[in-house]
Design an enzyme around this catalytic site. Sequence first.
Site, mmCIF file in Angstrom:
data_model
loop_
_atom_site.group_PDB
_atom_site.id
_atom_site.type_symbol
_atom_site.label_atom_id
_atom_site.label_comp_id
_atom_site.label_asym_id
_atom_site.label_seq_id
_atom_site.Cartn_x
_atom_site.Cartn_y
_atom_site.Cartn_z
ATOM 1 N N HIS A 111 82.292 62.218 91.194
ATOM 2 C CA HIS A 111 82.340 61.314 90.058
ATOM 3 C C HIS A 111 82.581 59.875 90.490
ATOM 4 O O HIS A 111 82.849 59.013 89.656
ATOM 5 C CB HIS A 111 83.416 61.771 89.066
ATOM 6 C CG HIS A 111 83.051 63.030 88.362
ATOM 7 N ND1 HIS A 111 83.077 64.259 88.990
ATOM 8 C CD2 HIS A 111 82.619 63.261 87.105
ATOM 9 C CE1 HIS A 111 82.695 65.196 88.130
ATOM 10 N NE2 HIS A 111 82.407 64.620 86.981
ATOM 11 N N TRP A 136 88.137 83.886 78.805
ATOM 12 C CA TRP A 136 88.056 83.623 77.375
ATOM 13 C C TRP A 136 89.046 82.546 76.935
ATOM 14 O O TRP A 136 88.824 81.867 75.939
ATOM 15 C CB TRP A 136 88.287 84.904 76.578
ATOM 16 C CG TRP A 136 89.531 85.649 76.976
ATOM 17 C CD1 TRP A 136 90.785 85.489 76.480
ATOM 18 C CD2 TRP A 136 89.626 86.665 77.983
ATOM 19 N NE1 TRP A 136 91.675 86.326 77.095
ATOM 20 C CE2 TRP A 136 90.986 87.078 78.034
ATOM 21 C CE3 TRP A 136 88.714 87.278 78.844
ATOM 22 C CZ2 TRP A 136 91.448 88.058 78.912
ATOM 23 C CZ3 TRP A 136 89.170 88.258 79.714
ATOM 24 C CH2 TRP A 136 90.520 88.634 79.742
ATOM 25 N N LYS A 137 90.142 82.379 77.686
ATOM 26 C CA LYS A 137 91.135 81.369 77.295
ATOM 27 C C LYS A 137 90.577 79.956 77.462
ATOM 28 O O LYS A 137 90.723 79.107 76.576
ATOM 29 C CB LYS A 137 92.409 81.546 78.122
ATOM 30 C CG LYS A 137 93.108 82.871 77.868
ATOM 31 C CD LYS A 137 94.373 83.013 78.700
ATOM 32 C CE LYS A 137 95.048 84.344 78.428
ATOM 33 N NZ LYS A 137 96.297 84.519 79.229
ATOM 34 N N GLY A 158 98.250 65.982 91.944
ATOM 35 C CA GLY A 158 98.244 64.571 92.298
ATOM 36 C C GLY A 158 98.740 64.278 93.698
ATOM 37 O O GLY A 158 98.459 63.215 94.252
ATOM 38 N N ASP A 161 94.248 66.872 86.475
ATOM 39 C CA ASP A 161 92.899 66.500 86.039
ATOM 40 C C ASP A 161 92.034 67.742 86.201
ATOM 41 O O ASP A 161 91.726 68.150 87.319
ATOM 42 C CB ASP A 161 92.385 65.342 86.906
ATOM 43 C CG ASP A 161 90.971 64.905 86.544
ATOM 44 O OD1 ASP A 161 90.397 65.471 85.598
ATOM 45 O OD2 ASP A 161 90.447 63.995 87.212
#
Length: 363
Positions: free
Chosen positions: A59, A240-241, A321, A188
Amino acid sequence: MPVRTADEAGDERMSIRVSYDEVEATIRRALLRAGLSDEVASECARTHASTSLDGIESHGLNRVPRFIDYVRKGWVDPSATPELVGAHGAVENYDGHLGPGITNARFAMGRAIALAREHGIGCIALRNTTHWMRGGTYAWQAAEAGMMALCWTNTESSMPLWGSAEPSVGNNPICIAVPRSEGPVVLDMALSQYSWGKIGSCRLQGVQLPYPGGFDAQGNLTSDPVTIEETRRILPTGYWKGSGMALALDLVAAALANGKSGSQMDDEGRGSCTGACQVFVALDPYLFGSEEEVQGMVNERIARADAATPLDPDYPVTYPGERTLQTRERNLREGVVVDEMIWQQVCGLAEGTEGSIEDLSAV
């Protein structure tokens, strides 16, 4: 100067190291050529470059060619800025007018922080925006301002709902930040086991995912990024969660911002996150406890996490982090790791010598 870091297999897709300053300057020139103003190009270049600096190439630099392609197609308006639509106390709603996702999101989190300083909490709902690149950027922004934060985005359908074999919900990344003097805690995560950016990066590097991240054509779990890109059957986080949470986040963001849901973005059929809704929440961590008390609790909890016995002594347990800070420090010293072909493409965009834009990263 770039330093080659070829992999052991000698794959033709090489990685190289380039100084952070050179990466940022090159991206900035490419964005200026694409028609961005000096201010917007500088902010976007700094964000793309710092994302790669932190080890999130998918990204950062990798995303630059696609961003420029979207500007050329008119899917991103580089001159647009957020417009206030409505406000109720500590909650505000803005229309992003398809402006650059980075500048829209930085503005939104900055405004949430300002509201939190006034009210203890600030919430910005942003509609009609574009891809914010690394969502963690805005969690870091809040943590570095001394605020706790929560932010997320909806996306077009990019993963199957549980029980389906076709993309039917976004992987809707969500980020959480807690400030800490020794290094903030920043989570994140996409609501797929791996983001499409990570899958694309592994494909570029010719490596398998560390754990299964999707399904093959027969419905079997696989770690092969090429297979997952072919089937488009990415694995929801927590099965599924994660699937259910992704749908809930989509609805909350679209309702609060009075904007588009993921299915409405599907109907428009434009590029990744074009027209998305995002929510940015900032909270003052010291409303009901002193800084000394709260930071003491956070440090004690992190120390206990760091002390957890690792399965492999060579890979100690880390908090969200922590590895980012380590990667950042190393890459500042040694240079940012970039894919050689994507680096050449961005250099071509910066110098005006590229042909048609080829999406090498598929992020």
